[in-house]
Design a protein around this motif. Sequence first.
Motif, PDB file in Angstrom:
ATOM      1  N   ASP A  48      18.540  -6.795  -4.723  1.00 59.96           N
ATOM      2  CA  ASP A  48      18.764  -5.774  -5.751  1.00 59.96           C
ATOM      3  C   ASP A  48      18.321  -4.377  -5.294  1.00 59.96           C
ATOM      4  N   ASP A  49      17.907  -4.268  -4.044  1.00 60.38           N
ATOM      5  CA  ASP A  49      17.491  -2.980  -3.475  1.00 60.38           C
ATOM      6  C   ASP A  49      18.559  -2.548  -2.467  1.00 60.38           C
ATOM      7  N   ASN A  50      19.225  -1.435  -2.772  1.00 60.27           N
ATOM      8  CA  ASN A  50      20.288  -0.937  -1.905  1.00 60.27           C
ATOM      9  C   ASN A  50      19.820  -0.781  -0.454  1.00 60.27           C
ATOM     10  N   ASN A  51      18.564  -0.402  -0.291  1.00 62.48           N
ATOM     11  CA  ASN A  51      18.040  -0.214   1.066  1.00 62.48           C
ATOM     12  C   ASN A  51      18.150  -1.490   1.895  1.00 62.48           C
ATOM     13  N   ALA A  52      17.899  -2.624   1.262  1.00 63.27           N
ATOM     14  CA  ALA A  52      17.896  -3.891   2.002  1.00 63.27           C
ATOM     15  C   ALA A  52      19.244  -4.102   2.684  1.00 63.27           C
ATOM     16  N   GLN A  79       8.526  -2.910   8.982  1.00 59.62           N
ATOM     17  CA  GLN A  79       8.757  -1.575   8.425  1.00 59.62           C
ATOM     18  C   GLN A  79       7.622  -1.200   7.493  1.00 59.62           C
ATOM     19  N   ASP A  80       7.226   0.024   7.534  1.00 52.57           N
ATOM     20  CA  ASP A  80       6.269   0.697   6.639  1.00 52.57           C
ATOM     21  C   ASP A  80       4.929   1.039   7.291  1.00 52.57           C
ATOM     22  N   ALA A  81       4.672   0.525   8.497  1.00 53.76           N
ATOM     23  CA  ALA A  81       3.411   0.833   9.176  1.00 53.76           C
ATOM     24  C   ALA A  81       2.209   0.575   8.271  1.00 53.76           C
ATOM     25  N   GLU A 130       0.811  -1.224   0.000  1.00 57.18           N
ATOM     26  CA  GLU A 130       0.000   0.000   0.000  1.00 57.18           C
ATOM     27  C   GLU A 130       0.845   1.274   0.000  1.00 57.18           C
ATOM     28  N   ARG A 131       2.083   1.170   0.504  1.00 53.96           N
ATOM     29  CA  ARG A 131       2.866   2.394   0.586  1.00 53.96           C
ATOM     30  C   ARG A 131       3.128   3.008  -0.785  1.00 53.96           C
ATOM     31  N   TRP A 132       3.455   2.164  -1.783  1.00 53.83           N
ATOM     32  CA  TRP A 132       3.788   2.714  -3.110  1.00 53.83           C
ATOM     33  C   TRP A 132       2.563   3.347  -3.764  1.00 53.83           C
ATOM     34  N   TYR A 180      13.787   7.801  -6.056  1.00 55.11           N
ATOM     35  CA  TYR A 180      12.809   7.917  -4.982  1.00 55.11           C
ATOM     36  C   TYR A 180      12.916   6.716  -4.048  1.00 55.11           C
ATOM     37  N   ASP A 181      13.214   6.968  -2.822  1.00 54.95           N
ATOM     38  CA  ASP A 181      13.343   5.982  -1.736  1.00 54.95           C
ATOM     39  C   ASP A 181      14.472   4.982  -1.938  1.00 54.95           C
ATOM     40  N   ARG A 182      14.623   4.439  -3.143  1.00 59.24           N
ATOM     41  CA  ARG A 182      15.676   3.459  -3.425  1.00 59.24           C
ATOM     42  C   ARG A 182      16.741   4.090  -4.324  1.00 59.24           C
ATOM     43  N   LEU A 183      17.989   3.909  -3.985  1.00 58.47           N
ATOM     44  CA  LEU A 183      19.092   4.497  -4.740  1.00 58.47           C
ATOM     45  C   LEU A 183      19.204   3.885  -6.144  1.00 58.47           C
ATOM     46  N   PHE A 199       7.900   3.434  11.096  1.00 59.58           N
ATOM     47  CA  PHE A 199       7.042   4.341  10.337  1.00 59.58           C
ATOM     48  C   PHE A 199       7.913   5.299   9.547  1.00 59.58           C
ATOM     49  N   LYS A 200       7.711   5.305   8.232  1.00 53.38           N
ATOM     50  CA  LYS A 200       8.399   6.265   7.384  1.00 53.38           C
ATOM     51  C   LYS A 200       7.290   7.079   6.713  1.00 53.38           C
ATOM     52  N   ASP A 201       7.202   8.332   7.085  1.00 57.21           N
ATOM     53  CA  ASP A 201       6.071   9.146   6.629  1.00 57.21           C
ATOM     54  C   ASP A 201       6.212   9.435   5.131  1.00 57.21           C
TER      55      ASP A 201
HETATM   56  C1  GAL Z   1      12.219  -0.639   0.477  1.00 58.13           C
HETATM   57  C2  GAL Z   1      11.597   0.491   1.236  1.00 58.13           C
HETATM   58  C3  GAL Z   1      10.816  -0.066   2.400  1.00 58.13           C
HETATM   59  C4  GAL Z   1       9.815  -1.094   1.920  1.00 58.13           C
HETATM   60  C5  GAL Z   1      10.455  -2.111   0.990  1.00 58.13           C
HETATM   61  C6  GAL Z   1       9.454  -3.054   0.364  1.00 58.13           C
HETATM   62  O1  GAL Z   1      12.982  -0.144  -0.560  1.00 58.13           O
HETATM   63  O2  GAL Z   1      12.571   1.400   1.692  1.00 58.13           O
HETATM   64  O3  GAL Z   1      10.165   0.997   3.062  1.00 58.13           O
HETATM   65  O4  GAL Z   1       8.747  -0.448   1.292  1.00 58.13           O
HETATM   66  O5  GAL Z   1      11.190  -1.478  -0.012  1.00 58.13           O
HETATM   67  O6  GAL Z   1       8.545  -2.355  -0.444  1.00 58.13           O
END
Ligand code: GAL
Length: 379
Positions: free
Chosen positions: A189-193, A289-291, A63-65, A137-140, A309-311
């Motif tokens: 493949d997601d830098n955030n992970a 993560q994501d509330a 739902e966040r996206w 956006y959000d992901r590098l 929670f990431k607003d």
């Molecule tokens: C990440 C994001 C997280 C979460 C995850 C799965 O890149 O930073 O907040 O949404 O993807 O969608």
Amino acid sequence: MKKKLMAMLLSMALVGSIAGCGVTTTAPGGDSDASKTESQGKTDGGSGSGKTIGILMPTKSSERWINDGNDMVKSLKELGYNTDLQYAEDVVETQVSQAENLITKGVSGLVIANIDGESLTDVCQKAKDAGIPVIAYDRLIKNTANVDYYISFDNKLVGNQMGQYIEKKLDLKNAQKSYNVELFAGSPDDNNAHMFFEGAMEVLQPYIDSKKLTVVSGQTKFDEICTLRWDGALAQARMENILTANYSGGKKVDAVLSPYDGISRGIVEALRSVGYGSGDLPWPVITGQDAETASIKSIIAGEQTSTIFKDTRKLSAQAVKTIDAAIKGQKAEVNDEKTYNNGVKVVPSYLCQPVSVDKSNYKEVLIDSGYLKEENLSK
Ligand code: GAL
């Protein structure tokens, strides 16, 4: 192990079948399902002067996206921009062709939450050649000089907060015994992970070293614990496998590091299937993560324990300001110019702050701020 392999193959097949039914790739400028415009904002004569911004989001399965995309469309419209919002249902090739189509159509700017951070090098070059600014956006977006800004959260801090939650809940500082923990990470493949895991392990690794925490499965390396495309079903299968292989002799899980609510809910189901949450098997500490609404309900029910929670309202507002400035050739606001080296350059970034949430503060943080509606949590 066999089961894990099966689960991976199954999930890949699933991704393949999603690609096969409904989401098709399009020729540049084509008008297939994949390139369908989600929302076509009409100019109101604001400073955007009717220019079009392309917004590419990874998937509608979270739902966040959906919220991120809708929020940006609304704010850009208010600035007088048109928008072309598209989702790629987590298929990398679909997102790449969506971006190429938007460049061919002549959008004035691109905001992209990527599926695979390394898949957009050519796309960013094409955008650069066409004079189109690109915001990650959000992901590098990695391996390119042609990404103008990165708008995200302090991703290492997100991981720290997950680790700190487990540390606090198990009172690890004062612990006289060893607790059993299992570790999960997001999509490789997601830098955030990688940053979430690094941040969490900064806190947890010392306790593993001092044996206050035991990873019973022995699976501690990122490659062993990651979850392709953040897929909850895949995480559920891995957790089931871990429980069968390692926890049959009366051992119990005390905590699970989970980096995303969809994964946390898969873990909850695996635990439920072997009796956690009933009788004398209490739920372990489970982060997230994501509330997401479903996870806040789970937290209220005492299953999942916490989330970060990431607003996304702040994130999307910042992205809108940034693309607006970039299109006008102005310098956008940044607050970090050292952390996000994408392999080619340090991408100027604006990082928002995450907040750790559990049953004790969800009302104040999520309901009072209007992020979630209380009535949706009781449905
Ligand atoms: C990440 C994001 C997280 C979460 C995850 C799965 O890149 O930073 O907040 O949404 O993807 O969608």
